[in-house]
Each structure stands twice: as structure tokens, then as C-alpha cells.
Design a protein around this motif. Structure first.
Motif, PDB file in Angstrom:
ATOM      1  N   SER A 194       0.788  -1.328  -0.002  1.00  0.00           N
ATOM      2  CA  SER A 194      -0.134  -0.152   0.003  1.00  0.00           C
ATOM      3  C   SER A 194       0.895   1.084  -0.183  1.00  0.00           C
ATOM      4  CB  SER A 194      -0.750   0.468   1.453  1.00  0.00           C
ATOM      5  OG  SER A 194      -1.914  -1.160   1.126  1.00  0.00           O
ATOM      6  N   LYS A 195       0.511   2.630  -0.175  1.00  0.00           N
ATOM      7  CA  LYS A 195       0.919   3.440  -0.230  1.00  0.00           C
ATOM      8  C   LYS A 195       0.144   5.416  -0.298  1.00  0.00           C
ATOM      9  CE  LYS A 195       3.929   2.015  -4.427  1.00  0.00           C
ATOM     10  NZ  LYS A 195       4.212   2.300  -5.769  1.00  0.00           N
ATOM     11  N   ILE A 196       1.113   6.241   0.339  1.00  0.00           N
ATOM     12  CA  ILE A 196       0.039   7.329   0.153  1.00  0.00           C
ATOM     13  C   ILE A 196      -0.365   7.491  -0.766  1.00  0.00           C
ATOM     14  CG2 ILE A 196       0.550   9.252   1.004  1.00  0.00           C
ATOM     15  CD1 ILE A 196       0.526   7.100   3.548  1.00  0.00           C
ATOM     16  N   THR A 197      -1.591   8.470  -0.978  1.00  0.00           N
ATOM     17  CA  THR A 197      -2.190   8.858  -1.796  1.00  0.00           C
ATOM     18  C   THR A 197      -0.668   9.740  -2.580  1.00  0.00           C
ATOM     19  OG1 THR A 197      -3.974  10.235  -3.065  1.00  0.00           O
ATOM     20  CG2 THR A 197      -3.087  10.570  -0.571  1.00  0.00           C
ATOM     21  N   MET A 198      -1.351   9.408  -3.808  1.00  0.00           N
ATOM     22  CA  MET A 198      -0.664  11.305  -4.792  1.00  0.00           C
ATOM     23  C   MET A 198      -1.561  12.123  -4.876  1.00  0.00           C
ATOM     24  SD  MET A 198       2.327   9.731  -5.568  1.00  0.00           S
ATOM     25  CE  MET A 198       3.412  10.661  -7.058  1.00  0.00           C
ATOM     26  N   ASP A 199      -2.350  12.079  -4.889  1.00  0.00           N
ATOM     27  CA  ASP A 199      -3.452  13.220  -4.897  1.00  0.00           C
ATOM     28  C   ASP A 199      -3.147  14.079  -3.995  1.00  0.00           C
ATOM     29  OD1 ASP A 199      -5.902  15.171  -4.954  1.00  0.00           O
ATOM     30  OD2 ASP A 199      -7.142  13.096  -5.784  1.00  0.00           O
ATOM     31  N   GLN A 200      -2.888  15.441  -4.435  1.00  0.00           N
ATOM     32  CA  GLN A 200      -2.527  16.746  -3.982  1.00  0.00           C
ATOM     33  C   GLN A 200      -3.709  17.271  -3.348  1.00  0.00           C
ATOM     34  OE1 GLN A 200       0.932  17.908  -2.059  1.00  0.00           O
ATOM     35  NE2 GLN A 200       1.054  16.351  -3.525  1.00  0.00           N
ATOM     36  N   GLU A 201      -4.766  16.993  -3.804  1.00  0.00           N
ATOM     37  CA  GLU A 201      -5.951  17.986  -2.937  1.00  0.00           C
ATOM     38  C   GLU A 201      -7.296  16.492  -1.906  1.00  0.00           C
ATOM     39  OE1 GLU A 201      -7.815  20.600  -3.534  1.00  0.00           O
ATOM     40  OE2 GLU A 201      -6.456  20.976  -5.234  1.00  0.00           O
ATOM     41  N   ILE A 202      -6.399  15.359  -1.685  1.00  0.00           N
ATOM     42  CA  ILE A 202      -6.687  14.521  -0.641  1.00  0.00           C
ATOM     43  C   ILE A 202      -6.135  14.855   0.228  1.00  0.00           C
ATOM     44  CG2 ILE A 202      -6.361  12.623   0.615  1.00  0.00           C
ATOM     45  CD1 ILE A 202      -7.464  11.563  -2.565  1.00  0.00           C
ATOM     46  N   VAL A 203      -4.798  15.699  -0.163  1.00  0.00           N
ATOM     47  CA  VAL A 203      -3.744  15.976   0.948  1.00  0.00           C
ATOM     48  C   VAL A 203      -4.287  16.769   1.462  1.00  0.00           C
ATOM     49  CG1 VAL A 203      -1.057  16.599   2.134  1.00  0.00           C
ATOM     50  CG2 VAL A 203      -1.920  14.748  -0.155  1.00  0.00           C
ATOM     51  N   LYS A 204      -4.319  17.568   1.007  1.00  0.00           N
ATOM     52  CA  LYS A 204      -4.127  19.717   1.293  1.00  0.00           C
ATOM     53  C   LYS A 204      -6.099  19.297   1.745  1.00  0.00           C
ATOM     54  CE  LYS A 204      -4.236  22.961  -1.987  1.00  0.00           C
ATOM     55  NZ  LYS A 204      -5.049  23.414  -2.819  1.00  0.00           N
ATOM     56  N   LYS A 205      -7.536  18.349   1.996  1.00  0.00           N
ATOM     57  CA  LYS A 205      -7.819  18.135   2.474  1.00  0.00           C
ATOM     58  C   LYS A 205      -7.689  17.548   3.946  1.00  0.00           C
ATOM     59  CE  LYS A 205     -12.344  15.184   2.511  1.00  0.00           C
ATOM     60  NZ  LYS A 205     -12.603  14.180   2.104  1.00  0.00           N
ATOM     61  N   VAL A 206      -6.454  16.688   3.818  1.00  0.00           N
ATOM     62  CA  VAL A 206      -6.325  16.143   5.679  1.00  0.00           C
ATOM     63  C   VAL A 206      -5.498  17.229   6.303  1.00  0.00           C
ATOM     64  CG1 VAL A 206      -4.716  14.588   6.598  1.00  0.00           C
ATOM     65  CG2 VAL A 206      -5.912  14.191   4.265  1.00  0.00           C
ATOM     66  N   ARG A 207      -4.658  18.336   5.722  1.00  0.00           N
ATOM     67  CA  ARG A 207      -4.301  19.088   6.433  1.00  0.00           C
ATOM     68  C   ARG A 207      -5.272  19.900   6.908  1.00  0.00           C
ATOM     69  NH1 ARG A 207       0.954  20.718   6.382  1.00  0.00           N
ATOM     70  NH2 ARG A 207       0.703  22.832   6.185  1.00  0.00           N
ATOM     71  N   THR A 208      -6.010  20.740   6.190  1.00  0.00           N
ATOM     72  CA  THR A 208      -7.718  21.659   6.450  1.00  0.00           C
ATOM     73  C   THR A 208      -8.113  20.453   7.694  1.00  0.00           C
ATOM     74  OG1 THR A 208      -7.404  22.617   4.380  1.00  0.00           O
ATOM     75  CG2 THR A 208      -9.437  22.409   5.667  1.00  0.00           C
ATOM     76  N   GLU A 209      -8.155  19.281   7.346  1.00  0.00           N
ATOM     77  CA  GLU A 209      -9.797  18.610   8.364  1.00  0.00           C
ATOM     78  C   GLU A 209      -8.569  18.578   9.370  1.00  0.00           C
ATOM     79  OE1 GLU A 209     -10.571  14.225   9.244  1.00  0.00           O
ATOM     80  OE2 GLU A 209     -10.154  14.997   7.325  1.00  0.00           O
ATOM     81  N   MET A 210      -7.058  18.594   9.958  1.00  0.00           N
ATOM     82  CA  MET A 210      -6.522  18.570  10.777  1.00  0.00           C
ATOM     83  C   MET A 210      -6.453  19.853  11.614  1.00  0.00           C
ATOM     84  SD  MET A 210      -5.722  15.302  10.273  1.00  0.00           S
ATOM     85  CE  MET A 210      -4.442  15.130  12.728  1.00  0.00           C
ATOM     86  N   LEU A 211      -6.394  20.979  10.840  1.00  0.00           N
ATOM     87  CA  LEU A 211      -6.401  22.423  11.572  1.00  0.00           C
ATOM     88  C   LEU A 211      -7.483  22.682  11.781  1.00  0.00           C
ATOM     89  CD1 LEU A 211      -5.034  25.059  11.707  1.00  0.00           C
ATOM     90  CD2 LEU A 211      -5.448  25.772   9.510  1.00  0.00           C
ATOM     91  N   ASP A 212      -8.459  22.624  11.263  1.00  0.00           N
ATOM     92  CA  ASP A 212     -10.032  22.565  11.517  1.00  0.00           C
ATOM     93  C   ASP A 212     -10.402  21.755  13.007  1.00  0.00           C
ATOM     94  OD1 ASP A 212     -10.237  24.009   9.141  1.00  0.00           O
ATOM     95  OD2 ASP A 212     -11.863  22.856   8.626  1.00  0.00           O
ATOM     96  N   GLU A 213      -9.451  20.758  13.489  1.00  0.00           N
ATOM     97  CA  GLU A 213     -10.390  20.017  14.397  1.00  0.00           C
ATOM     98  C   GLU A 213      -9.435  20.873  15.454  1.00  0.00           C
ATOM     99  OE1 GLU A 213      -8.895  15.328  15.623  1.00  0.00           O
ATOM    100  OE2 GLU A 213     -10.573  15.639  13.953  1.00  0.00           O
ATOM    101  N   ALA A 214      -8.474  21.235  15.777  1.00  0.00           N
ATOM    102  CA  ALA A 214      -7.647  21.699  16.006  1.00  0.00           C
ATOM    103  C   ALA A 214      -7.544  23.040  16.790  1.00  0.00           C
ATOM    104  CB  ALA A 214      -6.102  21.537  15.524  1.00  0.00           C
TER     105      ALA A 214
END
Length: 126
Positions: free
Chosen positions: A70-90
Motif C-alpha cells: 500500500s502507498k500514500i495517495t499521490m492526490d495533492q487535493e486529498i493531502v490538502k483536505k487532510v491538512r485542512t481537516e487536521m487544522l480545523d479540528e485543532a
């Protein structure tokens, strides 16, 4: 990794992976340990690891192909979404804590700026 009793272990594993993706500890396209390997590393049941990987696949955080790790996604939009989700939660947790002690917004903003800049300076000096 320390597990808490508040949420299911598989979701805590997913969150850990999200944190690693958000901080770029895990890079796009990077191979990750097999389900059995991660179970052994974290001291969890292999079925729990399987459930975490399945959840990450459904969220498109990882890709899995037959006979290939298994590999981490190559999709930058998903990575951006993860960062936003983590920031929003914090931020939501922080605001909830600050509102509970009734600190005025201006004082909070000033304190956040001061501490953030101080932390950044320490990183540069290190």
C-alpha cells in the motif's frame, strides 16, 4: 503510539496516518508497512489494522493494488483536505477551551501570535 479509550483503535490509527501525511512525515507515493507489520509495530490486532487500512482506502488516503505494498495517495487535493481537516479540528478544540475560560478574542489572538512567533524562532535557532 499511545491509544486512548475515547475512540476505536482503528480510527486512532487512521488519525495517526493523517497526522503523518499532514506533516509530510509520510510522503505522497511512499510505501507503508503491511497490515500485519503495522499491527505488530503498534501492538494491535491484525483485524484492527485491516479495518484501519480499509477506512484509509475508502477515504483515498492510501492506494492498494494486488501483490504491491500500500502507498500514500499521490492526490495533492486529498493531502490538502487532510491538512485542512487536521487544522480545523485543532482550532475547534482550542476555541472550545478558550471560550470555556472566557478569554476575550483580542487577547487570544495576541497570545497566539506571540507564542507562534516564539516557537518559529526556536525552530530556526535549533
Amino acid at each position: 503510539m499511545q491509544f486512548d479509550q475515547r475512540s476505536p483503535v482503528y480510527l486512532q490509527v487512521v488519525r495517526w496516518f493523517k497526522e503523518q501525511i499532514a506533516t509530510e512525515e509520510l510522503k505522497c507515493g511512499q510505501e507503508i508497512p503491511s497490515r500485519r507489520e503495522i499491527a505488530a509495530q503498534l501492538g494491535i490486532n491484525p483485524n484492527t489494522a485491516q479495518k484501519a487500512y480499509k477506512e484509509m482506502e475508502e477515504q483515498n488516503l492510501i492506494t492498494t493494488e494486488r501483490n504491491v505494498p500500500s502507498k500514500i495517495t499521490m492526490d495533492q487535493e486529498i493531502v490538502k483536505k487532510v491538512r485542512t481537516e487536521m487544522l480545523d479540528e485543532a482550532v475547534a478544540q482550542f476555541i472550545e477551551a478558550v471560550q470555556a475560560i472566557q478569554i476575550p478574542l483580542g487577547e487570544v489572538v495576541t497570545k497566539v501570535e506571540t507564542v507562534y512567533q516564539s516557537t518559529e524562532r526556536r525552530k530556526v535557532d535549533a
